[in-house]
Write an enzyme that holds these catalytic residues in place. Structure first.
Site, PDB file in Angstrom:
ATOM      1  N   ASP A 229      -3.207   6.293   5.720  1.00 20.34           N
ATOM      2  CA  ASP A 229      -3.168   7.325   6.745  1.00 20.34           C
ATOM      3  C   ASP A 229      -1.789   7.986   6.797  1.00 20.34           C
ATOM      4  O   ASP A 229      -0.763   7.316   6.691  1.00 20.34           O
ATOM      5  CB  ASP A 229      -3.501   6.685   8.095  1.00 20.34           C
ATOM      6  CG  ASP A 229      -3.650   7.685   9.212  1.00 20.34           C
ATOM      7  OD1 ASP A 229      -4.547   8.530   9.124  1.00 20.34           O
ATOM      8  OD2 ASP A 229      -2.869   7.611  10.186  1.00 20.34           O
ATOM      9  N   GLU A 290      -0.445  -6.775  -9.097  1.00 19.85           N
ATOM     10  CA  GLU A 290      -0.450  -8.231  -9.256  1.00 19.85           C
ATOM     11  C   GLU A 290      -1.876  -8.788  -9.177  1.00 19.85           C
ATOM     12  O   GLU A 290      -2.115  -9.926  -9.591  1.00 19.85           O
ATOM     13  CB  GLU A 290       0.393  -8.875  -8.151  1.00 19.85           C
ATOM     14  CG  GLU A 290       1.872  -8.539  -8.207  1.00 19.85           C
ATOM     15  CD  GLU A 290       2.603  -9.112  -7.004  1.00 19.85           C
ATOM     16  OE1 GLU A 290       2.026  -9.982  -6.310  1.00 19.85           O
ATOM     17  OE2 GLU A 290       3.748  -8.685  -6.753  1.00 19.85           O
TER      18      GLU A 290
END
Length: 582
Positions: A229, A290
């Site tokens: 956002d 990751e």
């Protein structure tokens, strides 16, 4: 009638090369936005919830979407419908529990859909533990340093630190007072949105570390990505300088090169699109990398020109950014061609997909925008005393616009209810409205409630089946019975079946990973957009005069309303067709 049967044999003008067939899922995904409080209510309190969403996921699987994006469901006082987050690691009780979220995630994955969650990093709720700690500590404390607290101007500090305005109307600064905050030191805090949404200070390493922890919390639970956002607003210009412009949700600069798709779809000013945001997203990208499974980030960044937006999707930053320039262009074929061309040019230059969108929870639904006298206007909500859209014309154009969007290479976002053809609720009385923008502008902005009305699932049920007892947090118009999902399921030509058929064909033809080239036969047709994507030719007639189609083309899909004559040799106005071309 324009006659294009004698097509120019010139090769199509390529604007986007085909993508790799083994590309990551998000490069060509169709992603469906769920606004939780308005999707489906399972417990009968009138507010949608996570179990309600889970119970309706079969609808989305049948629609054929690849992923679901959930607007905020975090613990919140709901001052801005959940975009004022009090706890980023918990579910608000009105929506359910963390166990309910895990059930939703598991069910979506079982159905072959990924789940993207909303992240709100520009600001928190004023009820977040950090802000409450800031109120209990003095100016200059580490707790206050997490937010943008400043002393006021003037001899007694009674003037705001600068002249910035809030996107929701009014000033962007609120002064601490004993009556409201229990504090009498007189400092001010910045809030680009509502007073209950204090902006965080992203120059503070503690803020950055906290949000990396929030990312890991949800990634560890198995989410597939994040919609970010106000992704362009977290970093402010050094010194917070005064600015004479006006901040708004979808209005911005118009002084750049027109070839770079500038149409007032961006925010400008020292509070937006600062270079420092990119350092944040490079760090976030490293976190996502990751994890296995191609986790993704999509930016809500009202930024222009498009070359600025493309900086958010460079290879080491985000994966997608909403193309608001496309949304904001309206029903204008030359302008849309320009936006499409520029979008591919800038995104291809950084190896990113173009991410198409027509509606969301912040704008008037495109089935209503396109039915206005000026179908390229962008009203900030519609009330009963405003111009009322032509509902049939708006739906006709909305279906045509959606077929154009879904025929373009890249990723596509759908807003809940658009697959039903839902129009805006344009007659909500003031007493039921909840959008803070309505109240902060004293009703000058009608606000966003009209696009957030609970969905109609069953035509004959109380509340159209949205809740078990008919309760709805906003009233639904009676005319929505005709739009209910059960009234359209299995009905040839209905908007729901059109979306299902379109998404299925898009997948079968791999159009999201295809190429885009302008069809030369329509180069001189000012109201036509004709894009060749593999063996499919997408032709949209945005005018009122029929245009001739290639004589040997096979019609695969047409956007016309139920009851319209089948598309034959000529394409009617306000209609899009997909053709098989050799």
């Amino acid at each position: 009638m324009l006659d294009n049967r004698t097509a120019d044999a010139t090769a199509p003008q390529v604007v986007h090369e085909p993508g790799r067939a083994d590309g990551a899922w998000w490069r060509d995904a169709v992603i469906y936005q769920v606004y939780p409080r308005s999707f489906a209510d399972a417990n009968g309190d009138g507010i949608g919830d996570l179990p309600g969403i889970t119970a309706r996921l079969d609808h989305l699987a049948a629609l054929g979407v690849d992923a679901v994006w959930l607007s905020p469901f975090y613990r919140s006082p709901q001052a801005d419908a959940g975009y004022d987050v009090a706890d980023y690691r918990d579910v608000d009780p009105i929506f359910g529990t963390l166990a309910d979220f895990d059930d939703l995630l598991a069910r979506a994955h079982d159905l072959g859909m990924r789940v993207v969650v909303d992240l709100v990093p520009n600001h928190s709720s004023d009820e977040h533990v950090w802000f409450q700690e800031a109120l209990r500590t003095p100016p200059g404390s580490p707790e206050r340093a997490r937010y943008l607290f400043r002393d006021g101007k003037g001899a007694d500090g009674s003037e705001p630190p600068n002249n910035w305005g809030s996107i929701f109307g009014g000033a962007a600064w609120t002064r601490l007072t004993p009556e409201r905050h229990g504090v009498d030191d007189g400092q001010w805090y910045l809030h680009l949105f509502d007073t209950k949404q204090p902006d965080l200070d992203w120059s503070n390493p503690e803020v950055r570390a906290e949000f990396e922890g929030v990312l890991r919390f949800w990634l560890d639970r198995g989410v597939d990505g994040f919609r970010v956002d106000v992704a362009h607003g977290m970093v402010k210009a050094e010194g917070l300088p005064d600015w004479d412009g006006h901040v708004s949700m979808i209005e911005g600069t118009d002084d750049a090169d027109a070839a770079d798709a500038v149409n007032g779809s961006g925010n400008s000013g020292p509070m937006f699109d600062q270079d420092g945001v990119h350092e944040i997203y490079r760090a976030w990208r490293a976190v996502l990398d990751e994890y296995d499974g191609d986790r993704m980030l999509v930016a809500e960044a009202w930024v222009e020109p498009l070359s600025r937006l493309a900086r958010y999707v460079r290879p080491d930053e985000m994966h997608q950014a909403f193309n608001f320039a496309f949304l904001a262009t309206g029903w204008d074929a030359p302008a849309l061609r320009e936006v499409i061309t520029a979008s591919y040019a800038v995104n291809d230059s950084v190896g990113a997909p173009t991410t198409w969108v027509l509606s969301n929870h912040d704008v008037v639904r495109h089935a209503s925008r396109l039915g206005l006298a000026d179908p390229s206007s962008r009203p900030k909500g519609i009330a009963a005393h405003d111009e009322q859209p032509d509902e049939e014309l708006g739906l006709r154009r909305a279906r045509a616009a959606s077929l154009l969007l879904l025929g373009l290479p890249g990723s596509a976002y759908l807003y809940q209810g658009e697959e039903l053809g839902l129009p805006e609720h344009t007659s909500l009385p003031a007493e039921v409205r909840e959008d803070p923008a309505f109240f902060r502008t004293n009703g000058e902005e009608r606000g966003r409630d009209g696009c957030r009305v609970p969905l109609p699932w069953e035509a004959a049920a109380p509340g159209f089946g949205y809740s078990p007892n008919g309760r709805t947090w906003l009233p639904q118009p009676a005319s929505w019975a005709a739009y209910a999902a059960d009234a359209q399921t299995g009905v040839a030509g209905s908007t729901l079946e059109l979306y299902r058929e379109t998404i299925a064909l898009r997948k079968a033809e791999r159009l999201g990973l295809g190429g885009a080239a302008w069809e030369p036969a329509y180069a001189d047709a000012p109201d036509v957009i004709a894009v060749r994507n593999g063996s499919v030719l997408v032709v949209a007639n945005l005018g009122s005069t029929p245009v001739a189609l290639p004589a040997d083309a096979e019609v695969l899909l047409a956007s016309g309303l139920p009851g319209d004559a089948p598309v034959g040799a000529d394409l009617p106005g306000d209609t899009t067709v997909w053709l098989r071309v050799r």
